[in-house]
Design a protein around this motif. Sequence first.
Motif, PDB file in Angstrom:
ATOM      1  N   ILE A 186       0.849  -1.188   0.000  1.00 53.99           N
ATOM      2  CA  ILE A 186       0.000   0.000   0.000  1.00 53.99           C
ATOM      3  C   ILE A 186       0.885   1.239   0.000  1.00 53.99           C
ATOM      4  CG2 ILE A 186      -0.247   0.071   2.534  1.00 53.99           C
ATOM      5  CD1 ILE A 186      -3.236   1.001   1.829  1.00 53.99           C
ATOM      6  N   ASP A 187       0.535   2.183  -0.854  1.00 56.34           N
ATOM      7  CA  ASP A 187       1.256   3.452  -0.959  1.00 56.34           C
ATOM      8  C   ASP A 187       0.315   4.555  -0.485  1.00 56.34           C
ATOM      9  OD1 ASP A 187       2.736   5.671  -1.561  1.00 56.34           O
ATOM     10  OD2 ASP A 187       2.998   5.204  -3.688  1.00 56.34           O
ATOM     11  N   MET A 188       0.601   5.105   0.687  1.00 56.91           N
ATOM     12  CA  MET A 188      -0.251   6.132   1.293  1.00 56.91           C
ATOM     13  C   MET A 188       0.199   7.520   0.836  1.00 56.91           C
ATOM     14  SD  MET A 188      -0.483   4.738   5.192  1.00 56.91           S
ATOM     15  CE  MET A 188      -0.908   3.045   5.586  1.00 56.91           C
ATOM     16  N   MET A 250      -7.295  -1.706   5.194  1.00 60.92           N
ATOM     17  CA  MET A 250      -6.068  -2.474   4.978  1.00 60.92           C
ATOM     18  C   MET A 250      -5.907  -3.532   6.070  1.00 60.92           C
ATOM     19  SD  MET A 250      -3.240   0.493   5.832  1.00 60.92           S
ATOM     20  CE  MET A 250      -1.889  -0.665   5.989  1.00 60.92           C
ATOM     21  N   ALA A 253      -0.887  -5.786   5.010  1.00 60.94           N
ATOM     22  CA  ALA A 253      -0.004  -5.206   3.991  1.00 60.94           C
ATOM     23  C   ALA A 253       1.420  -5.636   4.309  1.00 60.94           C
ATOM     24  CB  ALA A 253      -0.107  -3.689   3.977  1.00 60.94           C
ATOM     25  N   THR A 256       4.449  -1.151   3.432  1.00 63.46           N
ATOM     26  CA  THR A 256       3.731   0.125   3.514  1.00 63.46           C
ATOM     27  C   THR A 256       4.676   1.249   3.135  1.00 63.46           C
ATOM     28  OG1 THR A 256       2.213  -0.634   5.243  1.00 63.46           O
ATOM     29  CG2 THR A 256       2.527   1.732   5.030  1.00 63.46           C
ATOM     30  N   ALA A 269       0.457   6.791   9.384  1.00 64.47           N
ATOM     31  CA  ALA A 269       0.911   5.736   8.470  1.00 64.47           C
ATOM     32  C   ALA A 269       1.681   4.653   9.221  1.00 64.47           C
ATOM     33  CB  ALA A 269       1.768   6.341   7.365  1.00 64.47           C
ATOM     34  N   ARG A 272      -0.871   2.538  11.156  1.00 63.41           N
ATOM     35  CA  ARG A 272      -1.619   1.629  10.293  1.00 63.41           C
ATOM     36  C   ARG A 272      -0.732   0.497   9.771  1.00 63.41           C
ATOM     37  NH1 ARG A 272      -6.464   3.099   8.435  1.00 63.41           N
ATOM     38  NH2 ARG A 272      -6.642   0.829   8.360  1.00 63.41           N
ATOM     39  N   ALA A 273       0.526   0.820   9.479  1.00 59.68           N
ATOM     40  CA  ALA A 273       1.455  -0.189   8.970  1.00 59.68           C
ATOM     41  C   ALA A 273       1.730  -1.277  10.010  1.00 59.68           C
ATOM     42  CB  ALA A 273       2.766   0.474   8.552  1.00 59.68           C
ATOM     43  N   SER A 278       2.993  -5.058   8.583  1.00 63.10           N
ATOM     44  CA  SER A 278       3.940  -4.844   7.485  1.00 63.10           C
ATOM     45  C   SER A 278       5.339  -5.327   7.839  1.00 63.10           C
ATOM     46  CB  SER A 278       3.998  -3.359   7.118  1.00 63.10           C
ATOM     47  OG  SER A 278       2.766  -2.915   6.603  1.00 63.10           O
ATOM     48  N   ILE A 281       8.449  -0.998   6.123  1.00 67.34           N
ATOM     49  CA  ILE A 281       7.800   0.321   6.189  1.00 67.34           C
ATOM     50  C   ILE A 281       8.789   1.345   5.654  1.00 67.34           C
ATOM     51  CG2 ILE A 281       6.707   2.042   7.668  1.00 67.34           C
ATOM     52  CD1 ILE A 281       6.175  -0.196   9.698  1.00 67.34           C
TER      53      ILE A 281
END
Length: 386
Positions: A186-188, A250, A253, A256, A269, A272-273, A278, A281
């Motif tokens: 995922i690319d935030m 998400m 992932a 991230t 971010a 969430r990662a 993840s 990161i």
Amino acid sequence: MDDDKERFIEKLISSVDNDSFIKIKLGKYKGDDKEFENIFVSKILTNEGPKLSFKMKYTTRDIVKNYDFDKGIRLVNEILGKDFLSATLFTTENDFNLDHSKKRIATLYIKKPSLHSSEIQPHNKVKSRFVNAGAKYFHLLGITSSDGKIKADKYDKFRQVDKFIEIVDSLYRSSGLLEKDEIKIIDMGSGKSYLTFAVYDYFSNTLHKKLIMKGVEQRDELVELSNKIAGECEFTGLSFENVTIEKINMPAADITIALHACDTATDDAIYRAIQAGSEIIILAPCCQKYVRKKMQTPEMLKGIFRHGILEERLAVALTDGLRALTLENFGYDTKIFEFISSEHTAKNTMIAAVKNKGAPIEKLEEIKMIKDQFRLDDFYLDKKLL
């Protein structure tokens, strides 16, 4: 222009024109930068054709810039006798040494050639590219022309993308993802998605991994454009969505990415990662304002950091340092480094974290000590994770 300097520049022009040019060394630097030492100019071959490559040597680093012949020669003419009082032009015919006195009077000395090869060297960056300039998405994004050549005003952007994929590859090979056949990324804050497309292309077409990748961006027009380009490139595992970091769906992932997520959006971010489990990161923080508003500089450091610009840099370092310690507390090996030279972008700090195979290292006491030193109630990320 002094007669001897004019003759030197004429010899430079003719050597470039008749392919007798080998290199130039500029020395006796008299400028204001105490770390600047000298410049070496060589002839290289790039995808855009032959260039003059200026390697600027500093005490702790080198900076390389490439110019068309005309612009490179103009630059030598401008700095010679002003910032640099000495120059040696090496050609296959002769060596030409130009020296300036303290009064900036130029004297030209001509000697027999000490070097004999004028062979143009291939640009060393071409050999190590991680992305393909001929990829369709580069053209659709305006980086290359229809024949796959990098546009002159987009070359720095292309280099930035290539360097980023090199970093991603290195992190991937040091992670636990090597044996996975399917990878979720995922690319935030994907923006115009230069890097997003390059990451997808690299994992899917170079590493031959099955990929599920999502780019997140709040600007409708960019989401629409990116989804259109993904369709035209037949990147079936790549999609883009208009949503904020806090509301991203998400559940998992593997990687991230959050580049230039402003202020506490970088912390969101990270949160969430970690929630998503993840393995990797990758962050490029910017606009770190939260900590600066809350921190109090320790008494013994106030004399140094009383200036606004230094206080701002201290707040940035404190913010990113605490982020790195927090990641380490959750079991990540973390590095902070310069992503790409600051001549290309001011926002060039990167935080890279890879999940380690051992037990997390307890960092809570160290974090508490730092917060106490700066009288920080919180630094935002700790409210979410610690």
